[in-house]
Design a protein around this motif. Structure first.
Motif, short mmCIF file in Angstrom:
data_model
loop_
_atom_site.label_atom_id
_atom_site.label_comp_id
_atom_site.label_asym_id
_atom_site.label_seq_id
_atom_site.Cartn_x
_atom_site.Cartn_y
_atom_site.Cartn_z
N ILE A 36 0.83 -1.21 0.00
CA ILE A 36 0.00 0.00 0.00
C ILE A 36 0.86 1.25 0.00
CG2 ILE A 36 -1.67 1.31 1.37
CD1 ILE A 36 -2.76 -1.44 2.30
N LEU A 37 1.96 1.24 0.76
CA LEU A 37 2.80 2.43 0.88
C LEU A 37 3.70 2.67 -0.32
CD1 LEU A 37 3.99 2.19 4.60
CD2 LEU A 37 2.30 3.74 3.64
N ALA A 38 4.03 1.66 -1.10
CA ALA A 38 5.02 1.81 -2.18
C ALA A 38 4.65 2.87 -3.22
CB ALA A 38 5.29 0.47 -2.84
N PRO A 39 3.44 2.91 -3.73
CA PRO A 39 3.16 3.92 -4.77
C PRO A 39 2.84 5.32 -4.25
CG PRO A 39 1.30 2.43 -4.57
CD PRO A 39 2.36 1.93 -3.64
N ILE A 40 2.65 5.48 -2.96
CA ILE A 40 2.20 6.77 -2.43
C ILE A 40 3.20 7.91 -2.67
CG2 ILE A 40 1.63 8.01 -0.29
CD1 ILE A 40 0.09 5.53 0.56
N PRO A 41 4.51 7.76 -2.41
CA PRO A 41 5.41 8.89 -2.68
C PRO A 41 5.43 9.31 -4.14
CG PRO A 41 6.52 7.27 -1.32
CD PRO A 41 5.24 6.66 -1.76
#
Length: 131
Positions: free
Chosen positions: A43-48
């Motif tokens: 879930i966190l990988a594409p956020i930045p």
């Protein structure tokens, strides 16, 4: 129609990757659900990268500090997602077979995420930015 085919193949890839993750957790030989913490990394990988795409002006051809920071953070998240099952296996929290299944799932999931941004990342009629 090419966008629909790509979306279907990407969803199939995501399902296969999650299947490998679940097999690494739920097979009778393993019975440890610690690798499910990798869902946070997925879930966190594409956020930045998504945040930097909204902030950065694409007209500048030179490298941008915001985009470079987003790529650095994404790389850190992906490397951590590959390192966590290895640490679990070295600490004997999970078995090495489960680690191999989870790492295979990682490869498939992160390839699917990369494919999503390659297919839908352009600013054409069928873009993920419309969602």
């Amino acid at each position: 129609m090419a966008g629909i085919k790509a979306l279907i193949s990407l969803s199939f890839g995501g399902a296969i990757g999650l299947m490998f993750l679940m097999l690494g957790c739920a097979l009778p030989e393993y019975q440890r659900y610690w690798p499910l913490f990798l869902l946070f990394f997925y879930i966190l990988a594409p956020i930045p990268y998504c945040i930097s795409r909204r902030v950065v002006d694409e007209t500048d051809s030179a490298s941008n500090a915001c985009k470079e920071l987003a790529l650095f953070l994404t790389t850190g998240i992906v490397v951590s997602a590959f390192g966590l099952p290895i640490v679990f296996a070295r600490a004997e929290v999970i078995a090495w077979g489960a680690c191999a299944l989870v790492l295979t799932g990682n490869v498939v999931i992160f390839t699917t995420i990369l494919g999503f941004f390659l297919v839908f990342g352009s600013n054409d009629d069928f873009s993920w930015q419309q969602w």
